[in-house]
Design a protein around this motif. Structure first.
Motif, PDB file in Angstrom:
ATOM      1  N   LEU A   1     -13.541  -6.630  47.454  1.00 17.85           N
ATOM      2  CA  LEU A   1     -14.849  -6.811  46.823  1.00 17.85           C
ATOM      3  C   LEU A   1     -15.639  -7.932  47.491  1.00 17.85           C
ATOM      4  CD1 LEU A   1     -13.641  -6.367  43.151  1.00 17.85           C
ATOM      5  CD2 LEU A   1     -15.371  -4.943  44.266  1.00 17.85           C
ATOM      6  N   ALA A   2     -14.963  -9.024  47.808  1.00 19.90           N
ATOM      7  CA  ALA A   2     -15.632 -10.134  48.485  1.00 19.90           C
ATOM      8  C   ALA A   2     -16.094  -9.709  49.878  1.00 19.90           C
ATOM      9  CB  ALA A   2     -14.686 -11.330  48.578  1.00 19.90           C
ATOM     10  N   ARG A   3     -15.267  -8.920  50.561  1.00 23.43           N
ATOM     11  CA  ARG A   3     -15.626  -8.436  51.901  1.00 23.43           C
ATOM     12  C   ARG A   3     -16.858  -7.523  51.839  1.00 23.43           C
ATOM     13  NH1 ARG A   3     -10.880  -7.289  53.137  1.00 23.43           N
ATOM     14  NH2 ARG A   3     -10.848  -5.088  52.538  1.00 23.43           N
ATOM     15  N   ALA A   4     -16.883  -6.643  50.828  1.00 25.00           N
ATOM     16  CA  ALA A   4     -18.028  -5.740  50.672  1.00 25.00           C
ATOM     17  C   ALA A   4     -19.307  -6.532  50.403  1.00 25.00           C
ATOM     18  CB  ALA A   4     -17.758  -4.755  49.530  1.00 25.00           C
ATOM     19  N   GLN A   5     -19.188  -7.584  49.606  1.00 26.21           N
ATOM     20  CA  GLN A   5     -20.363  -8.408  49.329  1.00 26.21           C
ATOM     21  C   GLN A   5     -20.859  -9.103  50.598  1.00 26.21           C
ATOM     22  OE1 GLN A   5     -20.009 -12.243  47.430  1.00 26.21           O
ATOM     23  NE2 GLN A   5     -21.691 -11.778  46.045  1.00 26.21           N
ATOM     24  N   ARG A   6     -19.937  -9.628  51.402  1.00 26.16           N
ATOM     25  CA  ARG A   6     -20.329 -10.289  52.650  1.00 26.16           C
ATOM     26  C   ARG A   6     -21.045  -9.314  53.581  1.00 26.16           C
ATOM     27  NH1 ARG A   6     -15.169 -12.726  52.293  1.00 26.16           N
ATOM     28  NH2 ARG A   6     -14.336 -11.285  53.842  1.00 26.16           N
ATOM     29  N   GLU A   7     -20.554  -8.082  53.645  1.00 28.29           N
ATOM     30  CA  GLU A   7     -21.189  -7.085  54.515  1.00 28.29           C
ATOM     31  C   GLU A   7     -22.617  -6.795  54.063  1.00 28.29           C
ATOM     32  OE1 GLU A   7     -18.499  -3.819  54.349  1.00 28.29           O
ATOM     33  OE2 GLU A   7     -17.004  -4.755  55.668  1.00 28.29           O
ATOM     34  N   LEU A   8     -22.821  -6.711  52.746  1.00 31.08           N
ATOM     35  CA  LEU A   8     -24.164  -6.495  52.222  1.00 31.08           C
ATOM     36  C   LEU A   8     -25.064  -7.687  52.534  1.00 31.08           C
ATOM     37  CD1 LEU A   8     -23.468  -4.862  48.728  1.00 31.08           C
ATOM     38  CD2 LEU A   8     -24.524  -3.779  50.718  1.00 31.08           C
ATOM     39  N   GLN A   9     -24.526  -8.885  52.385  1.00 31.13           N
ATOM     40  CA  GLN A   9     -25.310 -10.087  52.680  1.00 31.13           C
ATOM     41  C   GLN A   9     -25.698 -10.144  54.154  1.00 31.13           C
ATOM     42  OE1 GLN A   9     -22.449 -12.963  51.042  1.00 31.13           O
ATOM     43  NE2 GLN A   9     -24.007 -13.606  49.570  1.00 31.13           N
ATOM     44  N   LEU A  10     -24.765  -9.766  55.041  1.00 31.82           N
ATOM     45  CA  LEU A  10     -25.058  -9.758  56.472  1.00 31.82           C
ATOM     46  C   LEU A  10     -26.136  -8.734  56.801  1.00 31.82           C
ATOM     47  CD1 LEU A  10     -21.460 -10.126  57.943  1.00 31.82           C
ATOM     48  CD2 LEU A  10     -23.334 -11.765  58.197  1.00 31.82           C
ATOM     49  N   MET A  11     -26.054  -7.567  56.142  1.00 35.42           N
ATOM     50  CA  MET A  11     -27.073  -6.534  56.358  1.00 35.42           C
ATOM     51  C   MET A  11     -28.440  -7.035  55.894  1.00 35.42           C
ATOM     52  SD  MET A  11     -24.976  -3.099  55.218  1.00 35.42           S
ATOM     53  CE  MET A  11     -26.464  -2.101  55.196  1.00 35.42           C
ATOM     54  N   ASP A  12     -28.463  -7.693  54.752  1.00 33.69           N
ATOM     55  CA  ASP A  12     -29.724  -8.248  54.251  1.00 33.69           C
ATOM     56  C   ASP A  12     -30.277  -9.294  55.210  1.00 33.69           C
ATOM     57  OD1 ASP A  12     -29.623  -6.653  52.040  1.00 33.69           O
ATOM     58  OD2 ASP A  12     -28.803  -8.197  50.704  1.00 33.69           O
ATOM     59  N   MET A  13     -29.379 -10.155  55.721  1.00 33.19           N
ATOM     60  CA  MET A  13     -29.803 -11.205  56.641  1.00 33.19           C
ATOM     61  C   MET A  13     -30.376 -10.608  57.919  1.00 33.19           C
ATOM     62  SD  MET A  13     -27.508 -14.255  58.335  1.00 33.19           S
ATOM     63  CE  MET A  13     -27.123 -15.011  56.761  1.00 33.19           C
TER      64      MET A  13
ATOM     65  N   GLY B   1      -0.178  -8.179  38.407  1.00 34.50           N
ATOM     66  CA  GLY B   1      -0.871  -9.415  38.747  1.00 34.50           C
ATOM     67  C   GLY B   1      -1.304  -9.529  40.193  1.00 34.50           C
ATOM     68  N   ASN B   2      -1.009  -8.502  41.007  1.00 32.04           N
ATOM     69  CA  ASN B   2      -1.381  -8.571  42.421  1.00 32.04           C
ATOM     70  C   ASN B   2      -2.813  -8.060  42.605  1.00 32.04           C
ATOM     71  OD1 ASN B   2      -1.212  -8.943  45.179  1.00 32.04           O
ATOM     72  ND2 ASN B   2      -0.211  -6.974  45.550  1.00 32.04           N
ATOM     73  N   LEU B   3      -3.754  -8.827  42.083  1.00 29.04           N
ATOM     74  CA  LEU B   3      -5.170  -8.468  42.164  1.00 29.04           C
ATOM     75  C   LEU B   3      -5.806  -8.919  43.478  1.00 29.04           C
ATOM     76  CD1 LEU B   3      -6.877  -9.175  38.708  1.00 29.04           C
ATOM     77  CD2 LEU B   3      -7.125  -7.124  40.091  1.00 29.04           C
ATOM     78  N   ALA B   4      -5.130  -9.757  44.218  1.00 25.96           N
ATOM     79  CA  ALA B   4      -5.727 -10.367  45.410  1.00 25.96           C
ATOM     80  C   ALA B   4      -6.311  -9.346  46.392  1.00 25.96           C
ATOM     81  CB  ALA B   4      -4.713 -11.264  46.106  1.00 25.96           C
ATOM     82  N   PRO B   5      -5.617  -8.211  46.699  1.00 23.71           N
ATOM     83  CA  PRO B   5      -6.211  -7.245  47.635  1.00 23.71           C
ATOM     84  C   PRO B   5      -7.512  -6.639  47.120  1.00 23.71           C
ATOM     85  CG  PRO B   5      -3.846  -6.874  47.413  1.00 23.71           C
ATOM     86  CD  PRO B   5      -4.231  -7.834  46.344  1.00 23.71           C
TER      87      PRO B   5
ATOM     88  N   ALA C   1      -3.522 -15.425  37.760  1.00 23.00           N
ATOM     89  CA  ALA C   1      -3.919 -16.838  37.735  1.00 23.00           C
ATOM     90  C   ALA C   1      -2.802 -17.725  38.263  1.00 23.00           C
ATOM     91  CB  ALA C   1      -4.297 -17.249  36.306  1.00 23.00           C
ATOM     92  N   GLU C   2      -1.579 -17.465  37.840  1.00 20.64           N
ATOM     93  CA  GLU C   2      -0.439 -18.257  38.311  1.00 20.64           C
ATOM     94  C   GLU C   2      -0.320 -18.178  39.826  1.00 20.64           C
ATOM     95  OE1 GLU C   2       2.801 -16.601  36.168  1.00 20.64           O
ATOM     96  OE2 GLU C   2       2.379 -17.705  34.308  1.00 20.64           O
ATOM     97  N   GLY C   3      -0.466 -16.976  40.373  1.00 23.87           N
ATOM     98  CA  GLY C   3      -0.359 -16.800  41.820  1.00 23.87           C
ATOM     99  C   GLY C   3      -1.485 -17.470  42.580  1.00 23.87           C
ATOM    100  N   ALA C   4      -2.641 -17.637  41.917  1.00 19.55           N
ATOM    101  CA  ALA C   4      -3.792 -18.261  42.564  1.00 19.55           C
ATOM    102  C   ALA C   4      -3.847 -19.765  42.324  1.00 19.55           C
ATOM    103  CB  ALA C   4      -5.085 -17.610  42.054  1.00 19.55           C
ATOM    104  N   GLY C   5      -2.807 -20.315  41.698  1.00 25.53           N
ATOM    105  CA  GLY C   5      -2.793 -21.747  41.423  1.00 25.53           C
ATOM    106  C   GLY C   5      -3.683 -22.149  40.274  1.00 25.53           C
ATOM    107  N   LEU C   6      -3.977 -21.208  39.373  1.00 29.96           N
ATOM    108  CA  LEU C   6      -4.809 -21.469  38.208  1.00 29.96           C
ATOM    109  C   LEU C   6      -3.958 -21.442  36.949  1.00 29.96           C
ATOM    110  CD1 LEU C   6      -7.702 -19.003  39.163  1.00 29.96           C
ATOM    111  CD2 LEU C   6      -7.595 -21.456  39.645  1.00 29.96           C
TER     112      LEU C   6
END
Length: 366
Positions: free
Chosen positions: A344-356, A335-339, A135-140
């Motif tokens: 996970l976000a990239r995988a979701q976008r790929e699924l959304q593009l496939m659906d589209m 705390g280096n969860l960003a990668p 959270a600290e690294g993400a500005g939260l």
């Protein structure tokens, strides 16, 4: 896509004009909403403006192909302009993908020890430290509202509030069962134990989202327990809010964050409303799943989402595949969860593009 882009560009213009209206400054909530929407639309509008500029340059270069003196220069510029135009179009498609309306919201983060006894409680605190650093690294900002701590340094439950722009977006992937495999400090024979912690990520409910009838809420005050300083522990500042006590619908929330009973009461009601909203969302999603002919993953919180393997210094996210699946444990737990979140976000976008693309194919066939 063109119509949607035109619509969003027009909305951006309206938001900018509204932000310049003194009346918007007088309404704090409306100003915050407009500012958030402006920030959300700005990347798309910036790309649209670049697309218009690149298209204008490309049209000009093509016209110069008829000029003997400029033909060679124009021909050398056209491939780069065409390539950039294609890149922009692809980026615009990604920006048009549906986003979760809860993404900008603050979050109630709940960690609960599962299987594994005291070792699970210790891992609760390890995850809490991981999320605090992330959270600290993400500005939260992460602030613990309640914790049932043990003498061994663990906790059976921790409830925290994470605030800041995009808190839910940053933590949405953490919902589910986290499994840890390691040799506990109390294990004399060096055997590896497996323990679990359940993580819940609740977007904070807004007033219009859930109707909380205060006549159904019992408020108790008591002396805070555990760490917090002498002033906290010697005043009746802790608050317990119980919704529909003694019924199957009962929800209990405890907040003993600080000295102020009033602030603790406000926070307890926020957590309670968020849990009610989450219960309603879960019931709605369950109804939708039951009506669906085919399911692709239930998304149930009981599913194991991630394993932290200490002997092999490896974190495995079971929702990912290939090189994205495994990450160095020492880095993630620090705390280096960003990668992991990015994968996970990239995988979701790929699924959304496939659906589209699939939907576009069906429309074309029709």
């Amino acid at each position: 896509m063109s119509a949607r882009l035109t619509e969003l560009a027009a909305e951006f213009g309206m938001v900018e004009r509204a932000l310049g209206d003194p009346a918007a400054l007088a309404d704090t909530r409306e100003y915050a909403r407009l500012t958030r929407r402006h920030r959300e639309l700005l990347p798309l509008v910036t790309l649209l403006r670049e697309r218009d500029s690149v298209q204008s340059d490309l049209d000009g270069a093509r016209e110069l192909l008829t000029d003997p003196d400029m033909r060679e220069l124009a021909a050398s510029e056209i491939p780069a302009l065409e390539a950039r135009l294609q890149e922009i179009e692809a980026e615009l498609v990604v920006l048009l993908l549906p986003t979760d309306p809860d993404d900008p919201k603050d979050v109630i983060l709940e960690l609960r020890a599962g299987a594994g006894g005291a070792e699970a409680g210790l891992f609760v605190m390890d995850l809490l430290r991981m999320y605090t650093r992330y959270a600290e690294g993400a500005g939260l900002r992460l602030n613990v509202l309640d914790a049932n701590e043990s003498d061994l340094g663990g906790a059976s439950k921790v409830v925290a509030e994470v605030t800041g722009d995009g808190a839910f977006r940053a933590l949405r992937w953490e919902r589910g069962v986290h499994r840890v495999q390691r040799v506990p400090a109390t294990e004399s024979q060096g055997r590896i134990h497996t323990s679990t912690v359940t993580v819940a990520v609740l977007p904070e409910a807004e007033a219009a989202e859930v109707q909380l009838d205060l006549s159904e809420v019992r408020i108790d005050v008591f002396r805070s327990q555990g760490a917090g300083g002498q002033g906290v522990n010697t005043t009746d500042s802790a608050v317990r809010a119980v919704y529909r006590a003694g019924t199957p619908d009962e929800i209990m929330v405890v907040c003993q964050d600080g000295r102020s009973q009033i602030k603790n009461r406000e926070k307890a009601l926020v957590v309670l409303a968020s849990r009610l909203a989450e219960r309603e969302r879960a019931a709605r999603e369950e109804r939708e799943r039951s009506q669906r002919a085919a399911q692709v993953g239930s998304g149930d919180r009981s599913e194991k989402i991630r394993t932290y393997n200490y002997p092999q210094n490896r974190v495995t996210d079971h929702r990912l595949e290939g090189d994205d699946k495994n990450h160095p444990l020492d880095s993630v737990i620090a705390g280096n969860l960003a990668p992991v979140v990015a994968a996970l976000a990239r995988a979701q976008r790929e699924l959304q593009l496939m659906d589209m693309q699939g939907q576009e194919g069906q429309h074309g066939a029709a």
